[in-house]
Design an enzyme around this catalytic site. Structure first.
Site, PDB file in Angstrom:
ATOM      1  N   HIS A 127       0.955  -1.058  -0.046  1.00  0.00           N
ATOM      2  CA  HIS A 127      -0.183   0.022  -0.042  1.00  0.00           C
ATOM      3  C   HIS A 127       0.865   1.321  -0.004  1.00  0.00           C
ATOM      4  O   HIS A 127       0.279   2.398   0.018  1.00  0.00           O
ATOM      5  CB  HIS A 127      -1.005  -0.012   1.283  1.00  0.00           C
ATOM      6  CG  HIS A 127      -1.791  -1.328   1.222  1.00  0.00           C
ATOM      7  ND1 HIS A 127      -2.801  -1.383   0.160  1.00  0.00           N
ATOM      8  CD2 HIS A 127      -2.211  -2.100   2.416  1.00  0.00           C
ATOM      9  CE1 HIS A 127      -3.364  -2.494   0.696  1.00  0.00           C
ATOM     10  NE2 HIS A 127      -3.074  -2.639   1.809  1.00  0.00           N
ATOM     11  N   ASP A 139      -3.268 -10.725  -1.214  1.00  0.00           N
ATOM     12  CA  ASP A 139      -3.760 -10.230   0.087  1.00  0.00           C
ATOM     13  C   ASP A 139      -5.110  -9.786   0.022  1.00  0.00           C
ATOM     14  O   ASP A 139      -5.934  -9.711  -1.211  1.00  0.00           O
ATOM     15  CB  ASP A 139      -2.744  -8.927   0.488  1.00  0.00           C
ATOM     16  CG  ASP A 139      -3.126  -8.118   1.773  1.00  0.00           C
ATOM     17  OD1 ASP A 139      -2.656  -8.851   2.740  1.00  0.00           O
ATOM     18  OD2 ASP A 139      -3.998  -7.358   1.835  1.00  0.00           O
ATOM     19  N   HIS A 146      -6.567  -7.032   0.412  1.00  0.00           N
ATOM     20  CA  HIS A 146      -6.707  -5.753   0.011  1.00  0.00           C
ATOM     21  C   HIS A 146      -5.835  -5.611  -1.486  1.00  0.00           C
ATOM     22  O   HIS A 146      -4.984  -6.196  -1.560  1.00  0.00           O
ATOM     23  CB  HIS A 146      -6.381  -4.578   0.921  1.00  0.00           C
ATOM     24  CG  HIS A 146      -6.949  -4.566   2.080  1.00  0.00           C
ATOM     25  ND1 HIS A 146      -6.218  -4.746   3.216  1.00  0.00           N
ATOM     26  CD2 HIS A 146      -8.040  -4.319   2.309  1.00  0.00           C
ATOM     27  CE1 HIS A 146      -6.999  -4.642   4.112  1.00  0.00           C
ATOM     28  NE2 HIS A 146      -8.289  -4.272   3.959  1.00  0.00           N
TER      29      HIS A 146
END
Length: 123
Positions: free
Chosen positions: A31, A89, A91
């Site tokens: 991220h 993952d 996300h």
């Protein structure tokens, strides 16, 4: 002779062409963006590793063979031609998706939960 040189060059090409892979099972660094972190990620170690490999082991340009008019890679040293980042993952790896936009040698594949986004889905 030219046949011997071509044979030696073909051996060199075959000897240095390998499929290499690596795995990162800790997760959570996907991220991070170039200038800010998101989702507890300060930087993407996957992106750093991929960029180091691309810089340290650049792939040579395609060359034209004069005798049979086909293009082949002339690899005398190890070279990285393509990197695939597979992200499984919950996300999306939105940071890595943005970091590698426009980099033809790196592709990201992210498979995530459909309804679990905390930020904008990147392409």
């Amino acid at each position: 002779s030219s046949k011997k040189k071509e044979h030696n060059r073909q051996e060199s090409f075959e000897d240095t062409t390998h499929l290499c892979w690596s795995a990162h099972v800790a997760g959570g660094t996907h991220h991070a963006f170039k200038d800010y972190g998101e989702g507890f990620c300060i930087f993407s170690d996957i992106a750093v590793a991929a960029n180091v490999l691309l810089q340290k082991y650049p792939a040579p340009a395609l060359i034209q063979q004069s005798n049979n008019h086909t293009q082949k890679n002339q690899l005398s040293t190890p070279a990285i031609r393509r990197i695939l980042i597979i992200d499984l993952d919950v996300h999306q790896g939105n940071g890595n998706a943005v970091l590698f936009q426009g980099e033809e040698r790196v592709k990201t594949f992210s498979m995530q939960c459909k309804a679990n986004y905390f930020s904008k889905k990147e392409q």
